[in-house]
Design an enzyme around this catalytic site. Structure first.
Site, PDB file in Angstrom:
ATOM      1  N   GLY A  42     -21.122  48.468  99.430  1.00 53.98           N
ATOM      2  CA  GLY A  42     -21.715  47.584 100.406  1.00 53.98           C
ATOM      3  C   GLY A  42     -20.990  46.188 100.707  1.00 53.98           C
ATOM      4  O   GLY A  42     -20.524  46.319 101.745  1.00 53.98           O
ATOM      5  N   GLU A  96     -22.954  39.674  97.110  1.00 54.82           N
ATOM      6  CA  GLU A  96     -23.259  40.925  97.813  1.00 54.82           C
ATOM      7  C   GLU A  96     -23.278  41.184  99.406  1.00 54.82           C
ATOM      8  O   GLU A  96     -23.674  40.029 100.249  1.00 54.82           O
ATOM      9  CB  GLU A  96     -25.079  41.011  97.118  1.00 54.82           C
ATOM     10  N   ASP A  97     -23.739  42.439  99.641  1.00 60.42           N
ATOM     11  CA  ASP A  97     -23.750  43.008 100.908  1.00 60.42           C
ATOM     12  C   ASP A  97     -24.628  42.522 102.071  1.00 60.42           C
ATOM     13  O   ASP A  97     -24.752  41.337 102.698  1.00 60.42           O
ATOM     14  CB  ASP A  97     -22.954  44.155 101.575  1.00 60.42           C
ATOM     15  N   ASP A 100     -31.531  43.485 100.352  1.00 57.49           N
ATOM     16  CA  ASP A 100     -33.256  44.184 101.030  1.00 57.49           C
ATOM     17  C   ASP A 100     -34.494  43.930 100.207  1.00 57.49           C
ATOM     18  O   ASP A 100     -35.394  42.644 100.209  1.00 57.49           O
ATOM     19  CB  ASP A 100     -33.419  45.084 101.241  1.00 57.49           C
ATOM     20  N   GLY A 102     -34.349  43.047  96.696  1.00 56.67           N
ATOM     21  CA  GLY A 102     -33.763  42.257  95.633  1.00 56.67           C
ATOM     22  C   GLY A 102     -34.186  43.109  93.690  1.00 56.67           C
ATOM     23  O   GLY A 102     -33.661  42.198  93.059  1.00 56.67           O
ATOM     24  N   LEU A 105     -30.908  42.962  92.637  1.00 54.77           N
ATOM     25  CA  LEU A 105     -30.364  41.651  92.356  1.00 54.77           C
ATOM     26  C   LEU A 105     -30.513  41.802  90.930  1.00 54.77           C
ATOM     27  O   LEU A 105     -30.356  41.436  89.979  1.00 54.77           O
ATOM     28  CB  LEU A 105     -29.353  41.207  92.913  1.00 54.77           C
ATOM     29  N   LYS A 128     -32.627  39.938 104.621  1.00 55.51           N
ATOM     30  CA  LYS A 128     -33.879  41.086 105.455  1.00 55.51           C
ATOM     31  C   LYS A 128     -34.888  39.607 105.035  1.00 55.51           C
ATOM     32  O   LYS A 128     -34.985  39.725 103.859  1.00 55.51           O
ATOM     33  CB  LYS A 128     -34.668  41.356 104.633  1.00 55.51           C
ATOM     34  N   PHE A 149     -32.806  48.439 109.490  1.00 56.52           N
ATOM     35  CA  PHE A 149     -31.427  48.810 108.327  1.00 56.52           C
ATOM     36  C   PHE A 149     -29.867  49.141 109.392  1.00 56.52           C
ATOM     37  O   PHE A 149     -29.886  49.337 110.317  1.00 56.52           O
ATOM     38  CB  PHE A 149     -32.362  50.649 108.358  1.00 56.52           C
ATOM     39  N   ASP A 156     -23.663  50.655 104.621  1.00 55.03           N
ATOM     40  CA  ASP A 156     -23.639  52.478 105.537  1.00 55.03           C
ATOM     41  C   ASP A 156     -24.650  53.121 105.376  1.00 55.03           C
ATOM     42  O   ASP A 156     -25.607  52.135 105.086  1.00 55.03           O
ATOM     43  CB  ASP A 156     -23.351  53.561 103.771  1.00 55.03           C
ATOM     44  N   ARG A 162     -18.934  52.824 106.922  1.00 58.04           N
ATOM     45  CA  ARG A 162     -18.707  51.602 106.717  1.00 58.04           C
ATOM     46  C   ARG A 162     -17.593  51.116 107.377  1.00 58.04           C
ATOM     47  O   ARG A 162     -16.653  50.036 107.288  1.00 58.04           O
ATOM     48  CB  ARG A 162     -18.710  51.867 105.522  1.00 58.04           C
TER      49      ARG A 162
HETATM   50  P1  IMP Z   1     -32.599  46.060  97.839  1.00 58.82           P
HETATM   51  O1  IMP Z   1     -32.412  46.106  96.007  1.00 58.82           O
HETATM   52  O2  IMP Z   1     -33.564  46.335  97.919  1.00 58.82           O
HETATM   53  O3  IMP Z   1     -32.261  44.628  97.470  1.00 58.82           O
HETATM   54  O4  IMP Z   1     -30.553  46.581  97.864  1.00 58.82           O
HETATM   55  C1  IMP Z   1     -30.019  46.576  97.420  1.00 58.82           C
HETATM   56  C2  IMP Z   1     -29.012  47.614  98.026  1.00 58.82           C
HETATM   57  O5  IMP Z   1     -29.076  48.371  98.823  1.00 58.82           O
HETATM   58  C3  IMP Z   1     -27.932  46.589  99.278  1.00 58.82           C
HETATM   59  O6  IMP Z   1     -26.612  46.025  98.087  1.00 58.82           O
HETATM   60  C4  IMP Z   1     -27.433  47.586 100.174  1.00 58.82           C
HETATM   61  O7  IMP Z   1     -26.289  47.956  99.366  1.00 58.82           O
HETATM   62  C5  IMP Z   1     -28.309  48.448 100.243  1.00 58.82           C
HETATM   63  N1  IMP Z   1     -28.871  48.440 101.338  1.00 58.82           N
HETATM   64  C6  IMP Z   1     -30.292  47.138 101.532  1.00 58.82           C
HETATM   65  N2  IMP Z   1     -30.700  47.140 102.418  1.00 58.82           N
HETATM   66  C7  IMP Z   1     -29.580  48.340 103.570  1.00 58.82           C
HETATM   67  C8  IMP Z   1     -29.417  48.214 104.712  1.00 58.82           C
HETATM   68  O8  IMP Z   1     -30.325  47.971 105.664  1.00 58.82           O
HETATM   69  N3  IMP Z   1     -28.420  48.954 105.356  1.00 58.82           N
HETATM   70  C9  IMP Z   1     -27.546  49.306 104.186  1.00 58.82           C
HETATM   71  N4  IMP Z   1     -27.822  49.615 103.442  1.00 58.82           N
HETATM   72  C10 IMP Z   1     -29.179  48.772 102.518  1.00 58.82           C
HETATM   73 MG    MG Z   2     -25.194  46.222  97.492  1.00 56.17          MG
END
Ligand code: IMP
Ligand code: MG
Length: 171
Positions: A42, A96-97, A100, A102, A105, A128, A149, A156, A162
């Site tokens: 991402g 990081e893109d 959400d 976390g 990470l 978020k 989302f 993506d 993308r």
């Molecule tokens: P997390 O582990 O929930 O913080 O999500 C991490 C990864 O999920 C991000 O780096 C994105 O690649 C993907 N992701 C989370 N939310 C979204 C979204 O709204 N759109 C697209 N990809 C997302």
């Molecule tokens: Mg990502």
């Protein structure tokens, strides 16, 4: 249906700001070099744009992680590549893109800490709010967004979208 959310112009101006802040931060630390870790897939467009605004010496490496299926996090994070660069005693900046839950990470940072870096800082284009379970301070944030989302500019939905040059909300 895609609703336009953050324009190409807004993205590019926030990236200039982030680049300035990051450059200042590391200049003040008087450190010779940082290692930028881009979390794929991402962040690939964000990183390509941001590194050109960073005015301190840096090396760049990539990590591939995945935890999503469709619009939801599976909660199981996979790292699909080992670090190539030596991270011991280095300053690491994670790009990081979006953060959400976390969870990705949290997992990645736990792995990175085993490599004994000097510092780890985090920069995310999108955060978020309300929802994240992230355990660490986030040093640089582009945009705080509601729990929607989003797609485009590297992000993506099942590998599509993308290539959009703006960020949209998938309805
Ligand atoms: P997390 O582990 O929930 O913080 O999500 C991490 C990864 O999920 C991000 O780096 C994105 O690649 C993907 N992701 C989370 N939310 C979204 C979204 O709204 N759109 C697209 N990809 C997302
Ligand atoms: Mg990502």
């Amino acid at each position: 249906m895609i609703k336009k959310f953050i324009s190409k112009k807004k993205i590019s101006s926030i990236i200039k700001e982030l680049g300035k802040k990051i450059s200042e931060e590391y200049k003040n630390k008087n450190e010779s070099e940082i290692i930028i870790l881009s979390i794929l897939k991402g962040s690939f467009i964000f990183v390509a744009d941001l590194v050109r605004e960073i005015q301190v010496p840096c090396k760049i490496d990539f990590l591939i992680s995945s935890s999503y299926s469709g619009k939801t996090s599976t909660g199981k994070v996979k790292l699909e590549k080992e670090f190539k660069l030596d991270l011991k005693n280095k300053h690491i900046l994670i790009l990081e893109d979006i953060i959400d839950t976390g969870l990705s990470l949290n997992f990645i940072i736990a792995e990175l800490k085993k490599k004994k870096p000097k510092s780890i800082q985090i920069c995310t284009l999108l955060l978020k709010k309300n929802k994240h379970k992230f355990k660490y301070p986030i040093d640089f944030v582009g945009f705080e967004i509601e729990d929607e989302f989003v797609i485009g500019y590297g992000l993506d939905y099942n590998e599509e979208y993308r290539n959009l040059d703006y960020i949209g909300i998938l309805k």
